[in-house]
Each structure stands twice: as structure tokens, then as C-alpha cells.
Design an enzyme around this catalytic site. Structure first.
Site, PDB file in Angstrom:
ATOM      1  N   SER A 206       7.582  -6.405  -5.502  1.00  0.00           N
ATOM      2  CA  SER A 206       7.230  -5.221  -5.778  1.00  0.00           C
ATOM      3  C   SER A 206       8.487  -4.286  -5.765  1.00  0.00           C
ATOM      4  CB  SER A 206       6.145  -4.549  -5.009  1.00  0.00           C
ATOM      5  OG  SER A 206       5.661  -3.205  -5.619  1.00  0.00           O
TER       6      SER A 206
ATOM      7  N   ASP B 228       3.765  -1.771 -11.356  1.00  0.00           N
ATOM      8  CA  ASP B 228       2.496  -1.659 -10.951  1.00  0.00           C
ATOM      9  C   ASP B 228       2.389  -0.128 -10.405  1.00  0.00           C
ATOM     10  OD1 ASP B 228       3.634  -2.011  -8.689  1.00  0.00           O
ATOM     11  OD2 ASP B 228       1.979  -3.507  -8.029  1.00  0.00           O
TER      12      ASP B 228
ATOM     13  N   ASP C  20       8.250   1.221 -10.568  1.00  0.00           N
ATOM     14  CA  ASP C  20       8.637   0.672  -9.451  1.00  0.00           C
ATOM     15  C   ASP C  20       9.372  -0.947 -10.206  1.00  0.00           C
ATOM     16  OD1 ASP C  20       6.475  -0.619  -9.480  1.00  0.00           O
ATOM     17  OD2 ASP C  20       6.059  -0.961  -7.436  1.00  0.00           O
TER      18      ASP C  20
END
Length: 552
Positions: free
Chosen positions: A157, A306, A302
């Protein structure tokens, strides 16, 4: 032989045994170099840290720094994780089903995805891998669209570039929650010699049509309406760029101005310290481009797309909207459309959504932090968490989705622009109706992880009686759980005048996070700006007292 010598000898033996199993030449060489340095009289700290336990598999799956050893992200750890997941799926009645695997553009993400596919086919599952580095929400979409028993997303992430991770979803398209994480972890621990793990072929590559179907679904979320909007966008060196461009075009918007330096996937994230739009400086290039282009709005994702960040122009230049502000805008938008169902947010998010849902006659639910909980809310219509995560289409993606949230934000901004207004004006409307709900966060990063536990214990054993001049009216130890919430490590202080503070350790970073909220009624004569000034003063006072109480 001294204990220190024995420790060195044991470490070296463990390292050599690990290297003998490691199929990756790069991490084998890395480990051999560390061992050689230790044998030459070097400091054993590096090798000791690499073998200080195993990366813990939890509800966030795996996440950690890339490198050799069981306490790092590497092919040995991933192969064992895949084998443990396969065993769990087989033992819970999902044997022989389809597992879909996605990956982002970080270092080794494609390699970890391929290894996972080979372990799944070796265990008798059908493995399907997404065709290229793609957003995490597309993986969540594909699980249900393709009728899979599970999904794996290889991503870290918004973590630093040296990290990677391994996120697991079950067949309902939601991230795992207890006790599934415990069951998978037990089976990972039971995996024997890596040579005994069956490896099959790579499975199938999912057709590109899955991408088009997802993006068409996203575009359809934007109803008929104005489309005149000058947009600046950055994917922050991640995988969102082509997906966002296609979704906006399909929805009828003009192509955004994209930050050229951050346009293409780059696992080293060269223009940012942390590839997280919440971090100071991460959005500077986008806001500079917006000023140069006379943009109406800045939107960002990002690296795995998400999450969605939004910035707007104001009297003092461009400013980032807080996650709670975007959550309020999206919630208000969907409620105004008449979308029925449960509106949900995490406990650390603003209390405003609950009031808006009640006013519209819709149920509301509060969950623990993380979309693994929000995505499982019964009858979910909309869910969000303050860390820039929004689920606007749970019928298709039961996870946070920065692409669909971005399209709806653009729809909302274009509609406001057509009326000569902006997103800040819409936030003022909400504040006039429900009171100004202002939030802030105090976040402290620790090098020594034991200090996180010590900080929580200080606040637990000697709770403050006032914060920012407001009486602490109630203290909830969230580790005890309740009828509404499972136990989690955290403390909630309810203050006078509707204010609130929640303190918890981060689930993904070595931080303690303190979430602050104050509620200030808006006097129509004084206006929202006066309420904002009052709220800012209260938040500053509370933040100072929270830091003092926590000893940080």
C-alpha cells in the site's frame, strides 16, 4: 565456548539453513554477505534481527521490509504463506476452487504473485493472476466477479519503498478477520521443508476484459450531470494512473492534468519521503501543478490506489481535505441520492456520518479500524475511515476503493462548480445543519517498539481528567471489547461538549495515533468560519494535553 560465541554460531547455522532453502539468488547472496561479515568479527545485530521470529501473519496479512530471513519479506516467507493459505482453504471446504492473485508495482511484487500461483496450482487450486500491476480494489472486485474462493494482493500500500506485503481476502471479497487469520497463521507455521511444498504451473492470466468491466462499473457510479471540471491528478508513482484516466474518460470528464514526475509506477518513489498522500510534502507537486493550471480540484491515490486524497483551493492557497471531510461529502452525496442501507465508519473517524444518516432515516454502524471490519457490515451502503479509505460501491467492491471514490468526488465537484460553488461550500452546508465536526490527529513514530506498549499502559493506568480544558466524562478501554465491538488495543476518552479522543497503536506502522474530534455549533450570524476558528483552538489545546498525558 562462551554464550556469545554460541549465539553467533547458532545464528550462522540458522542463516545457512535458510539460505539452503531460498530459491532466490539475490536474497541468498545478501544473507551470505551478512554471515561473512559476522564471521569476520562484525556486529551480529543485523543477522539477529533477520531471525528474530517470523513476520507475523495477521488480519493485514503480511507486511515488512524486503530482505533475507524469516523476519523479512522474501520468496521463502511468501511460499510458506501461500502453502499455509492453501492448507487453510482446503481444510475449510474450499479445496479445488479458484484463487485470484493481484500485485502492485513494488519490488518483487510480480515474483511473489507468480510464486503464489504456483503453490496454489500445486495444491490443486485453479490460480488466476491479474494481467499486470493493478489497483488493489480491482483484485477485490475480481474475487466476486470470477467466483473465487480467495484472493491475494501483493502490495504494501503506502508503506516506504523498502517494504512489501501480502493481503488475503476470502470468497466474499472482504479481507480476512479473526479467526481466519489465526487459522492461516497456524497452517503457515506447520509448513515443513520448502522442498516438500508442491509447485504447479503458473495458472491462467485473467483477460484484460476484467479491467474494463471494473472501470465501466466505476464510471457508471457517476450519474448524469455537469462534467466541466479542471482536475489535477497524481498516482504517487503507483498503479492508479491508467485506471483513473480510463474511468474519468468513460464517465465523461476531460483528461486530468497528471503530475509528470509521479505519473508512472516506480517502486523507489523518488519524489516523496513516504508514498502516502497524508504525509507532509507528498502532495506538493500536485498542488503546485494545480496552481499553475488554475485547477478546480486535486485528486490523488496512494500507490495501490485503494485510497483517495482530495485538495481544494482556498483563500490561503491549496489545502488537503481531511479524510473525515471527504467521508462527509461522499456520505452526504449518497444520502442525497437516496441510497438506502447502513452507513458505517471506523471508531476513529468522525461522529458526523452517524448524525447525517440518522437525519436521513438510514441506519449507522461503527466498526473497529480497518476495512476488514467495515466491508463486513450487513447491508452496507457506504463506509469510510479517516485514513482516506472509502467504499462507495459495496455491491461490487467490499473494500476501500480509491478509484471509485475519486470519480464520485469529481462528479460532486463538477455539480458544485456548475452552481458557482466548491467542495468547501458543501462542507459549510453540512456544518450549518449538523454542527462543525473538526478532527485532527497526533501521530508519534517510535524506533523502539516497546515504547508503544509503555505509552498505552501509561494512558490506561493514569487516564487524564481533563483535555484541552474539557472534562473527561468517560473512559472506554477498547481492549475489553463490548456488545458492539470486538476487543482492540485502544482507549476512548469522551469529553464534554461532544468532543472525543481515541488513542491506539497503528496496525501497519510503528506509531501511536491519537484521533481528536470537537463539535462546535454554527451560529448562522457568525458563520462557519467563526466555528472553524473556535474548533482549531480547541483541537490545539486537546492535542497539547494528549501529548503531555502520553509522555510524548
Amino acid at each position: 565456548m562462551s554464550t556469545a560465541t554460541e549465539d553467533r554460531s547458532t545464528l550462522i547455522d540458522r542463516a545457512r539453513a535458510w539460505a539452503a532453502e531460498d530459491p532466490d539468488a539475490a536474497t541468498r547472496a545478501e544473507l551470505e554477505a551478512v554471515v561473512a561479515a559476522l564471521e569476520a568479527g562484525g556486529d551480529p545485530a543485523d543477522l539477529a534481527d533477520r531471525f528474530a521470529g517470523t513476520l507475523e501473519f495477521g488480519t493485514a496479512g503480511l507486511r515488512g521490509a524486503l530482505g533475507a530471513g524469516p523476519n523479512r519479506m522474501n520468496r521463502v516467507v511468501v511460499l510458506r504463506a501461500a502453502a499455509g493459505l492453501a492448507a487453510y482453504l482446503r481444510d475449510t471446504g474450499a479445496g479445488g476452487g479458484t484463487v485470484v492473485i493481484g500485485y502492485d508495482a513494488r519490488h518483487n511484487s510480480d515474483v511473489f504473485a507468480r510464486d503464489t500461483a504456483e503453490v496454489m496450482t500445486g495444491a490443486g487450486f485453479r490460480a488466476m493472476t491479474l494481467p499486470r500491476p493493478l489497483p488493489t480494489p480491482l483484485l477485490a472486485y475480481a474475487i466476486r466477479e470470477l467466483g473465487c474462493v480467495a484472493g491475494v494482493m501483493v502490495t504494501a500500500s503506502h508503506n516506504p519503498p523498502q517494504d512489501n506485503g501480502y493481503k488475503v481476502y476470502l470468497g466474499d471479497g472482504s479481507q480476512i478477520v479473526p479467526p481466519a487469520d489465526i487459522g492461516i497463521a497456524e497452517r503457515i507455521a506447520a509448513v515443513g521443508a520448502l522442498a516438500d511444498v508442491p509447485r504447479g504451473g503458473p495458472g491462467k492470466v485473467v483477460d484484460e476484459q476484467i479491467v474494463d468491466r471494473y472501470l465501466d462499473t466505476v464510471a457508471e457510479l457517476a450519474g448524469d450531470g455537469p462534467r466541466d471540471l479542471v482536475t489535477v491528478y497524481t498516482p504517487l508513482h503507483g498503479v492508479g494512473g491508467t485506471a483513473v484516466a480510463q474511468a474519468l474518460e468513460t464517465a465523461g470528464f476531460s483528461a486530468p492534468h497528471v503530475v509528470e514526475e509521479q505519473e508512472h509506477p516506480d517502486p523507489d518513489f523518488p519524489t516523496v519521503v513516504f508514498p502516502n498522500p497524508e504525509e507532509p510534502g507528498a502532495m506538493d507537486l500536485a498542488m503546485a501543478l494545480a496552481a499553475a493550471k488554475g485547477a478546480d480540484i486535486v485528486v490523488a491515490n496512494d500507490p495501490d490506489a485503494d485510497r483517495c486524497a482530495v485538495a481544494v483551493p482556498g483563500p490561503h492557497g491549496w489545502r488537503m481535505l481531511r479524510g473525515d471531510e471527504v467521508g462527509a461529502l461522499l456520505g452526504h452525496h449518497l444520502l442525497s441520492r437516496g441510497k438506502h442501507g447502513t452507513y458505517a465508519n471506523s471508531i476513529v473517524s468522525s461522529s458526523l456520518l452517524a448524525k447525517m444518516a440518522a437525519a436521513a432515516g438510514q441506519p449507522h454502524e461503527e466498526t473497529l479500524t480497518g476495512f476488514k471490519w467495515i466491508g463486513r457490515v450487513e447491508g452496507l451502503a457506504f463506509g469510510y475511515e479517516e485514513a482516506l479509505g472509502y467504499c462507495v460501491d459495496p455491491e461490487h467492491v467490499r473494500d476501500k476503493d480509491g478509484v471509485s471514490a475519486l470519480v464520485l468526488v469529481c462528479e460532486l465537484a463538477a455539480a458544485a462548480k456548475a452552481e458557482g460553488r466548491g467542495l468547501t461550500d458543501l462542507l459549510d452546508d453540512i456544518a450549518l445543519e449538523h454542527g462543525l465536526h473538526a478532527t485532527d490527529q497526533v501521530s508519534v513514530r517510535f524506533d523502539d517498539l516497546s515504547e508503544i506498549h509503555a505509552t498505552m499502559e501509561r494512558l490506561r493506568t493514569t487516564p487524564p481528567t481533563t483535555l484541552g480544558g474539557l472534562a473527561v466524562e468517560r473512559v472506554d478501554d477498547l481492549s475489553l471489547g463490548s456488545d458492539a465491538l470486538p476487543p482492540t488495543d485502544g482507549l476512548r476518552y469522551s469529553l464534554a461538549d461532544g468532543a472525543r479522543v481515541i488513542v491506539r497503536p497503528s496496525g501497519t506502522e510503528p506509531k501511536v495515533k491519537c484521533y481528536l474530534e470537537v463539535v462546535v455549533p454554527v451560529d448562522p450570524e457568525d458563520g462557519v468560519d467563526a466555528a472553524r476558528i473556535a474548533a482549531a483552538g480547541r483541537l490545539d489545546a486537546i492535542a497539547a494535553d494528549v501529548k503531555a498525558a502520553a509522555g510524548i
